[in-house]
Write a protein that holds these residues in place. Structure first.
Motif, PDB file in Angstrom:
ATOM      1  N   ASP A 232       0.522  -1.571   0.125  1.00 19.30           N
ATOM      2  CA  ASP A 232      -0.042   0.110  -0.115  1.00 19.30           C
ATOM      3  C   ASP A 232       0.768   1.070  -0.085  1.00 19.30           C
ATOM      4  O   ASP A 232       1.024   1.608   0.805  1.00 19.30           O
ATOM      5  N   ALA A 233       1.313   1.808  -1.959  1.00 15.75           N
ATOM      6  CA  ALA A 233       2.201   2.673  -1.304  1.00 15.75           C
ATOM      7  C   ALA A 233       1.177   4.126  -0.350  1.00 15.75           C
ATOM      8  O   ALA A 233       2.467   5.142  -0.238  1.00 15.75           O
ATOM      9  N   LYS A 234      -0.121   4.138  -0.709  1.00 12.91           N
ATOM     10  CA  LYS A 234      -0.627   5.095  -0.344  1.00 12.91           C
ATOM     11  C   LYS A 234      -0.278   5.715   1.542  1.00 12.91           C
ATOM     12  O   LYS A 234      -0.291   6.799   2.085  1.00 12.91           O
ATOM     13  N   SER A 235      -0.567   4.028   2.136  1.00 11.06           N
ATOM     14  CA  SER A 235      -0.236   4.330   3.727  1.00 11.06           C
ATOM     15  C   SER A 235       1.135   4.083   3.646  1.00 11.06           C
ATOM     16  O   SER A 235       0.911   4.125   5.178  1.00 11.06           O
ATOM     17  N   SER A 252     -11.240   0.816  -4.018  1.00  9.62           N
ATOM     18  CA  SER A 252     -12.390   2.996  -3.502  1.00  9.62           C
ATOM     19  C   SER A 252     -12.766   1.969  -2.223  1.00  9.62           C
ATOM     20  O   SER A 252     -14.201   1.670  -2.504  1.00  9.62           O
ATOM     21  N   PRO A 253     -13.238   3.093  -1.788  1.00 14.28           N
ATOM     22  CA  PRO A 253     -12.482   4.428  -0.958  1.00 14.28           C
ATOM     23  C   PRO A 253     -11.077   4.366   0.053  1.00 14.28           C
ATOM     24  O   PRO A 253     -10.955   4.739   0.426  1.00 14.28           O
ATOM     25  N   PHE A 254     -10.897   3.126  -0.047  1.00 16.97           N
ATOM     26  CA  PHE A 254      -9.486   3.079   0.121  1.00 16.97           C
ATOM     27  C   PHE A 254      -8.387   2.346  -0.441  1.00 16.97           C
ATOM     28  O   PHE A 254      -8.920   3.009  -1.524  1.00 16.97           O
ATOM     29  N   SER A 255      -7.445   2.624   0.228  1.00 19.23           N
ATOM     30  CA  SER A 255      -6.084   1.887  -1.376  1.00 19.23           C
ATOM     31  C   SER A 255      -6.097   0.541  -1.508  1.00 19.23           C
ATOM     32  O   SER A 255      -4.978   0.724  -2.796  1.00 19.23           O
ATOM     33  N   THR A 256      -5.844  -0.221  -0.210  1.00 19.35           N
ATOM     34  CA  THR A 256      -6.317  -1.753  -1.544  1.00 19.35           C
ATOM     35  C   THR A 256      -7.305  -2.296  -0.647  1.00 19.35           C
ATOM     36  O   THR A 256      -7.406  -2.141   0.702  1.00 19.35           O
ATOM     37  N   LYS A 257      -7.550  -3.453  -1.440  1.00  9.10           N
ATOM     38  CA  LYS A 257      -8.916  -4.248  -1.168  1.00  9.10           C
ATOM     39  C   LYS A 257      -8.900  -5.118  -1.390  1.00  9.10           C
ATOM     40  O   LYS A 257      -9.082  -5.867  -2.336  1.00  9.10           O
ATOM     41  N   GLN A 258      -9.508  -6.768  -0.335  1.00 13.04           N
ATOM     42  CA  GLN A 258      -9.729  -8.234  -0.666  1.00 13.04           C
ATOM     43  C   GLN A 258     -10.909  -8.247  -0.229  1.00 13.04           C
ATOM     44  O   GLN A 258     -11.048  -7.707   0.997  1.00 13.04           O
ATOM     45  N   VAL A 259     -11.045  -8.777  -0.798  1.00 13.99           N
ATOM     46  CA  VAL A 259     -13.006  -9.545  -0.126  1.00 13.99           C
ATOM     47  C   VAL A 259     -13.133 -11.377  -0.518  1.00 13.99           C
ATOM     48  O   VAL A 259     -12.174 -11.645  -1.160  1.00 13.99           O
ATOM     49  N   LEU A 260     -13.988 -11.995   0.335  1.00 18.54           N
ATOM     50  CA  LEU A 260     -14.711 -13.124  -0.392  1.00 18.54           C
ATOM     51  C   LEU A 260     -15.707 -12.692  -0.800  1.00 18.54           C
ATOM     52  O   LEU A 260     -16.202 -12.013  -0.896  1.00 18.54           O
ATOM     53  N   PRO A 261     -16.066 -14.124  -1.743  1.00 19.26           N
ATOM     54  CA  PRO A 261     -17.815 -13.705  -2.124  1.00 19.26           C
ATOM     55  C   PRO A 261     -18.258 -14.115  -1.014  1.00 19.26           C
ATOM     56  O   PRO A 261     -18.728 -14.094  -0.187  1.00 19.26           O
TER      57      PRO A 261
END
Length: 377
Positions: A232-235, A252-261
């Motif tokens: 996360d270069a922004k954080s 968006s609106p975060f810098s990185t995001k991982q999700v589950l189904p």
């Protein structure tokens, strides 16, 4: 012989030829041939009249400018030479205040710079004194250092009696003495002066009072190792990048995001995100984490309430783990969540937030893995 009856003497006797006879007898001169000479060159005219007026105006302006520059140069030389007169301060010399006596064992004298706010009179003795080190110094300053350290003062500054800030000398005894650059402070995040935001957060009925320090327990589920990392270069932090069934999603609106189904009826989609902390920075990382945890309720169903499960310091920050309780279509549900605030040098703290609904409780152990994987870049 008389001519006729009148007795006048005739022409024959005198031998005179009548004028008309002379005129008839005189031979006429032949006409002269007129030979044309070389053509005369036309008169040379001045070309000034052929110049456009704008060119003439430009020439006049340049001439006036040159004249004014010459006058200014003469005035400068006159004012510069006036310092050599009796009562004038010598040019190129800057007054130095008395230097403090160095402590024993000190080998290099230090001369304090002249304060820019204190004017120096051209007629004062200090203005006529050359720059030099204190006589009590144990080692003399080489003349080359004095010459390189003495700044040049423009004539205008000498005439007005006020030295510019750049004329303040700074001399040390070492031959490699030079002006030390001023360190530019790096911008730091603004920190709240009081705990008013924390008091307001604790007054929220959805947020209970912070518990005593308690470590995060091993959550249920199977541990999944993450072989890759997500920067996360922004954080300014990096964290674990999970494999399937996790996937990287639109941040968006975060810098990185991982999700589950998605799970139908869960009310919340499991996600692991990072970004600079979206709340006001507090003096204590624990308080900043509290405000961040309250902010995460925006990503849970309406009416959600927090129940703390852990509060502990982590490397460069603080961790708060909690259970979020809510209702979906009248049925009670909950999610396991955690917020980790990590202080980043010369930047706003980074926030890592993870939440997983009870419908996917077999993945709750990923919260332990995610929190323990946080590193500064």
């Amino acid at each position: 012989m008389l001519d006729g009856l009148g007795g006048t003497q005739g022409t024959r006797e005198t031998g005179a030829v009548p004028t008309y006879a002379t005129a008839e007898a005189a031979p006429s001169e032949p006409p002269r041939a007129v030979v044309p000479g070389p053509p005369r060159s036309p008169l040379k005219r001045s070309r000034i009249g052929d110049l456009p007026m704008r060119v003439i105006y430009r020439i006049l302006v340049v001439s006036v400018a040159v004249l004014l520059a010459a006058v200014a140069t003469v005035v400068a030389f006159v004012s510069f030479g006036s310092s050599d007169q009796p009562g004038g301060a010598p040019s190129g010399q800057v007054a130095a205040p008395p230097a403090a006596t160095p402590s024993p064992g000190s080998s290099s004298p230090t001369v304090s710079p002249v304060s820019p706010a204190s004017p120096v009179s051209p007629t004062s003795p200090a203005a006529s004194a050359p720059v030099s080190a204190a006589p009590s110094a144990s080692s003399a300053v080489p003349p080359a250092v004095l010459a390189s350290a003495a700044p040049s003062v423009p004539p205008s500054a000498t005439a007005s009696g006020v030295l510019p800030p750049s004329a303040s000398p700074s001399i040390s005894g070492s031959p490699s003495a030079s002006a030390s650059p001023v360190a530019t402070p790096t911008a730091s995040p603004a920190v709240a002066r009081d705990r008013s935001a924390v008091v307001a957060a604790l007054a929220d009925p959805r947020v209970p009072k912070l518990p005593r320090d308690r470590k995060l327990a091993r959550l249920p589920g199977k541990a999944h190792k993450a072989k890759r990392r997500l920067n996360d270069a922004k954080s300014g932090v990096s964290l674990a990048r999970f494999g399937k069934p996790w996937k990287v999603f639109g941040a968006s609106p975060f810098s990185t995001k991982q999700v589950l189904p998605k799970v139908r009826g869960a009310g919340v989609r499991a996600m692991l995100v990072s970004c600079p902390v979206p709340t006001q920075v507090q003096a204590r990382p624990k308080d900043t984490a509290l405000l961040a945890a309250r902010w995460t309720l925006n990503h849970h169903p309406r009416g959600s309430k927090i129940s703390w499960t852990a509060s502990q310091p982590i490397k460069h920050g603080w961790l708060l783990a909690y259970r979020v309780k809510y209702k979906v279509k009248g049925k009670a549900h909950s999610s396991m969540a955690a917020v980790a605030v990590t202080e980043v040098p010369d930047a706003k703290p980074a926030m890592v937030f993870v939440t997983i609904p009870d419908a996917q409780r077999t993945r709750w152990r990923d919260i332990n893995t995610a929190i323990s994987s946080i590193r500064l870049k």
